[in-house]
Design a protein around this motif. Structure first.
Motif, PDB file in Angstrom:
ATOM      1  N   UNK A   1      -3.687 -11.280  -0.800  1.00 20.37           N
ATOM      2  CA  UNK A   1      -3.222 -10.637  -0.673  1.00 20.37           C
ATOM      3  C   UNK A   1      -3.955  -9.758   0.417  1.00 20.37           C
ATOM      4  N   UNK A   2      -2.771  -9.401   0.935  1.00 23.30           N
ATOM      5  CA  UNK A   2      -3.280  -9.182   3.015  1.00 23.30           C
ATOM      6  C   UNK A   2      -2.139  -7.070   2.992  1.00 23.30           C
ATOM      7  N   UNK A   3      -2.558  -6.811   4.400  1.00 25.03           N
ATOM      8  CA  UNK A   3      -1.990  -5.904   5.120  1.00 25.03           C
ATOM      9  C   UNK A   3      -0.890  -6.222   5.174  1.00 25.03           C
ATOM     10  N   UNK A   4       0.194  -4.771   4.721  1.00 24.07           N
ATOM     11  CA  UNK A   4       1.939  -5.667   5.352  1.00 24.07           C
ATOM     12  C   UNK A   4       2.593  -6.216   4.697  1.00 24.07           C
ATOM     13  N   UNK A   5       2.038  -6.459   3.385  1.00 24.35           N
ATOM     14  CA  UNK A   5       2.490  -7.029   2.077  1.00 24.35           C
ATOM     15  C   UNK A   5       4.148  -6.659   1.186  1.00 24.35           C
TER      16      UNK A   5
ATOM     17  N   UNK B   1       8.275  -7.342   1.878  1.00 20.04           N
ATOM     18  CA  UNK B   1       8.734  -7.444   1.013  1.00 20.04           C
ATOM     19  C   UNK B   1      10.126  -5.935   1.093  1.00 20.04           C
ATOM     20  N   UNK B   2       9.577  -4.989   1.654  1.00 25.91           N
ATOM     21  CA  UNK B   2      10.584  -4.080   1.713  1.00 25.91           C
ATOM     22  C   UNK B   2      11.762  -3.828   2.273  1.00 25.91           C
TER      23      UNK B   2
ATOM     24  N   UNK C   1      19.542  -4.373  -0.626  1.00 27.00           N
ATOM     25  CA  UNK C   1      19.541  -4.131  -1.789  1.00 27.00           C
ATOM     26  C   UNK C   1      18.676  -2.914  -2.858  1.00 27.00           C
ATOM     27  N   UNK C   2      19.489  -2.540  -3.663  1.00 24.17           N
ATOM     28  CA  UNK C   2      18.949  -0.730  -3.920  1.00 24.17           C
ATOM     29  C   UNK C   2      17.658  -1.191  -4.749  1.00 24.17           C
ATOM     30  N   UNK C   3      16.317  -0.146  -4.155  1.00 28.37           N
ATOM     31  CA  UNK C   3      15.418  -0.633  -5.094  1.00 28.37           C
ATOM     32  C   UNK C   3      14.928   1.080  -5.922  1.00 28.37           C
TER      33      UNK C   3
ATOM     34  N   UNK D   1       5.548  -5.925  -8.876  1.00 30.60           N
ATOM     35  CA  UNK D   1       6.526  -5.151  -9.084  1.00 30.60           C
ATOM     36  C   UNK D   1       7.744  -4.752  -8.018  1.00 30.60           C
ATOM     37  N   UNK D   2       9.127  -5.609  -8.443  1.00 30.93           N
ATOM     38  CA  UNK D   2       9.856  -4.726  -8.007  1.00 30.93           C
ATOM     39  C   UNK D   2      10.906  -4.870  -9.039  1.00 30.93           C
ATOM     40  N   UNK D   3      11.564  -3.347  -9.144  1.00 33.06           N
ATOM     41  CA  UNK D   3      12.437  -2.941 -10.214  1.00 33.06           C
ATOM     42  C   UNK D   3      14.267  -2.483  -8.895  1.00 33.06           C
ATOM     43  N   UNK D   4      14.823  -3.700  -8.826  1.00 33.16           N
ATOM     44  CA  UNK D   4      16.292  -3.827  -8.372  1.00 33.16           C
ATOM     45  C   UNK D   4      17.313  -4.265  -9.151  1.00 33.16           C
ATOM     46  N   UNK D   5      17.989  -3.365  -7.699  1.00 29.22           N
ATOM     47  CA  UNK D   5      19.974  -4.076  -8.852  1.00 29.22           C
ATOM     48  C   UNK D   5      20.787  -4.779  -7.777  1.00 29.22           C
TER      49      UNK D   5
END
Ligand code: MN
Length: 734
Positions: free
Chosen positions: A669-673, A677-678, A686-688, A704-708
């Motif tokens: 865990x850190x700031x900016x993580x 990723x974004x 990538x569509x998020x 958690x990332x839901x992507x196409x």
């Protein structure tokens, strides 16, 4: 007068027609006439050095080819063999008028004429012979060329001294050995004798004179033996032919000058040849001869049961008569005689006859025979000289080799599949290092062009040009590859370090290994020790120029990683998001044996294109598609209750639709993580659909990332890219 003086030097078209009419072959006289008309028109007023009209040369060559018993296309090719080289008519025209076979033969003969045939290096002569045989994917090329050479030798008298000697040398080095291997003894003997006349005129004359002196004596001797044998054989005169045989001058020359014998010491200066109708008679007659005279031990050879590699068959024996005079006897059938004189050409003749009658087994056998002989010939087995055999086996002609030549006619021998890059490096390292391109048969070709036997290849170079890294993948020979590597090693250290490090990191990521530079250096220490490198840069450089090949060392690196660096495995915490309903206008899945059926992707395993999948026919909801490995699908389908419900399904090759996938990313865990990723995802366009992060135990976070994604490969790329983000520990596809 030698026996060759009796041969007419020039023959005209009427003589050719006479030969064709006498032959038992069925010739296409109209096509042959058409070829003659073209040759006559094309050569026009051209004359030979001697002043003879040029057309008489190709016509005479055609006569020789016809006397070998060759087919119409061979005779036509002989008539046209100098047309492409010396006149305005080109190969395309010949192909149009006379077909592919003829143009192929003419092309082959023309190409052979351009090769630099004689070189002091023996290896070169050997290569030339091999190449000529390899080139003649149509053996008729060689046969027409031999006839051409034979006729040129018969008429070479008016050529300058130097030219006569050069040609004679080529005959001894290249053409006579080829004729020998093709079993064409008549051509071999004549080529050798005519050449010896120019290479050692004095030695030739001595033997010729000695033979002439013996002529009367020899004739009387042979007449006497002939009578004795005919009487003892009890065969009707029509069934047995006996005549005296004079050895070729060159073979006597070799025995006298090279082995230090006198003419009187050579057994087979006196020699008889006996020709019979069938094999049984041959063995019977051998018995008769051995009764009549005293056989010399170890001089009997049965080449009938064990033919020579060039197909030669006969019984040989040397005997001594009651007066103590030794002489050699050869016994054979007429068919064997044809083969002994004309070798492969004789077989062509039989093949022709048989194919005409029926396209049957016999014709196929002969085809197989010709092919077998071609292989054996190519294998360079020369039974005359056993010391040669070992060397020849080493030089074994290999179907997997190609022979190409430079514009100057030098021959180069490469493994099959070799490209112009390999040739460039074979010629010279500097030629390879400065190559910019190549021409094959005068046409520019691409750098990955694969060479074929018989092609003329010119390498184009430029001073400031240098090899490219992708050549390593293109070239075929290890010597070219190592020379290219050498170049990169020497010239491009900085580049190699960067390239090598990138390659290594790419491989590590593929194995889900993510390390800081510091950790990586630590991991690679064992490699440095093993390869005696001082710094990790040395290692990267070596990977960069290909000295160390990653596919070879990666397993070892992974092992090292697993034992010393792998972080403790922690069960990742999985948070389910609400599964979204997907609508598929076109599902991208094909169900075997069903069209237009309703497809539903199972929620339990979310299959993606590229996954191994299976279909299950539901009650009323179409086919549901699962991963083959899904826990809801039984392992053993033969044991289930309704096996017919399981159907084969395939991914369509092209899938335009995006697939939704959810990733669970565990990280320190850190700031900016989340921002990292974004950024990574959007930089890949990538569509998020959904993205969130939350704190979990041990100071870690889960994103958690839901992507196409388009398909599984695409997903893999995305995962790899995400793994390169600092502090990420694991990524799981949900
Ligand atoms: Mn010619």
């Amino acid at each position: 007068m030698s026996k060759y003086d009796k041969i007419a030097h020039y023959q005209d078209f009427n003589e050719l027609l006479t030969i064709l009419k006498k032959s038992s072959n069925n010739y296409d006289i109209r096509k042959i006439q058409k070829a003659y008309d073209l040759a006559e028109k094309a050569h026009g007023d051209q004359r030979r050095i001697s002043g003879v009209p040029y057309i008489l040369h190709p016509t005479s060559v055609a006569c020789i080819v016809a006397q070998f018993g060759m087919d119409s296309d061979s005779i036509i090719s002989a008539l046209l063999h100098d047309v492409v080289e010396d006149t305005e008519y080109d190969l395309g025209y010949i192909r149009k008028e006379f077909g592919k076979d003829v143009s192929n033969i003419v092309d082959g003969v023309t190409k052979i004429s351009k090769i630099k045939l004689y070189s002091r290096e023996e290896q070169q002569a050997e290569n030339v012979r091999k190449m000529l045989i390899a080139m003649s994917n149509d053996i008729r090329v060689i046969i027409v060329k031999l006839a051409d050479r034979l006729h040129n030798m018969r008429t070479i008298e008016c050529m300058p001294e130097q030219k006569r000697r050069d040609k004679s040398r080529e005959n001894m080095e290249v053409f006579a050995p080829i004729a020998h291997r093709l079993g064409m003894k008549a051509v071999k003997d004549e080529l050798e004798d005519l050449s010896l006349r120019y290479l050692d005129p004095v030695g030739y004359k001595e033997i010729e004179d000695a033979l002439l002196l013996q002529e009367n004596e020899r004739d009387r001797f042979i007449e006497k033996k002939k009578k004795e044998i005919l009487r003892a054989s009890k065969l009707p005169n029509s069934k047995i032919t006996v005549y005296g045989r004079v050895k070729s001058i060159n073979s006597i020359y070799r025995k006298t000058y090279l082995r230090g014998k006198t003419i009187d010491e050579i057994y087979d200066v006196f020699a008889l040849r006996i020709i019979l109708d069938d094999i049984k008679d041959c063995y019977n007659l051998l018995g008769v001869i051995h009764d009549l005279y005293t056989p010399i031990p170890r001089r009997f050879k049965d080449y009938i049961s064990t033919p020579k590699p060039n197909m030669y068959q006969s019984l040989h024996t040397t005997v001594i008569d009651r007066d103590g005079i030794p002489f050699e006897v050869q016994i054979r059938t007429w068919e064997m005689h044809q083969t002994a004189e004309n070798g492969i050409a004789a077989h062509w003749k039989y093949k022709l006859g048989f194919t005409r009658i029926v396209n049957n087994k016999k014709a196929r056998e002969l085809d197989a025979n010709i092919n077998r002989i071609k292989d054996i010939l190519a294998a360079q087995i020369d039974t005359d000289d056993s010391t040669d055999i070992i060397r020849n086996i080493r030089n074994d002609f290999d179907q997997n080799e190609v022979y190409v030549f430079s514009p100057k006619g030098d021959v180069f021998n490469l493994p099959k599949g070799s490209t112009v890059i390999d040739l460039a490096y074979l010629i010279h390292t500097e030629v390879g290092n400065h190559m910019v391109g190549a021409k094959v048969d005068h046409r520019i070709v691409s750098i990955d062009y694969e060479l074929n036997t018989g092609e003329i290849c010119e390498i184009l170079t430029q001073k400031d040009s240098h090899p490219r890294r992708d050549w390593l993948e293109i070239c075929k020979t290890s010597s070219a590859r190592s020379k290219i590597r050498q170049w990169f090693k020497r010239e491009k250290r900085d580049e190699n370090i960067i390239e090598g490090k990138m390659m290594l990191e790419r491989e590590l990521k593929r194995s889900n290994i993510s390390l800081t530079d510091e950790e990586l250096e630590k991991l690679l220490q064992f490699m440095l020790r093993k390869n005696k490198f001082n710094t990790v840069e040395d290692l990267y450089a070596s990977v960069g120029y290909g000295g160390i090949q990653l596919w070879k060392v990666m397993p070892r690196i992974k092992e090292e990683y697993n034992t010393k660096f792998k972080p403790e495995d922690k069960e990742p915490v999985i948070v389910k998001t609400t599964p979204q309903k997907r609508r598929h206008a076109n599902s991208g899945v094909i169900v075997e044996g069903m069209e237009d059926c309703l497809i539903k992707f199972s929620q339990c395993c979310n299959p993606l294109p590229g996954d191994d999948i299976i279909g299950y026919i539901t009650r009323g909801y179409g086919v549901s598609v699962h991963k083959r490995s899904c826990s809801n699908i039984p392992k053993d389908l033969s044991a289930v209750e309704e096996p017919e419900r399981y159907v084969k399904v395939y991914w369509e090759n092209e899938i335009n639709e995006n697939f939704r996938s959810t990733l669970e990313i565990i990280s320190t865990d850190r700031t900016g993580l989340l921002a990292d990723v974004t950024i990574a995802l959007s930089s890949m366009r990538i569509f998020i659909h959904n993205l969130n992060s939350r704190h979990i135990e041990d100071g870690r976070a889960m994103v958690t990332a839901t992507i196409d994604v388009v398909n599984r490969e695409h997903l893999d790329t995305v995962i790899k890219r995400l793994q390169s983000i600092r502090d990420i520990i694991s990524i799981k596809r949900f």
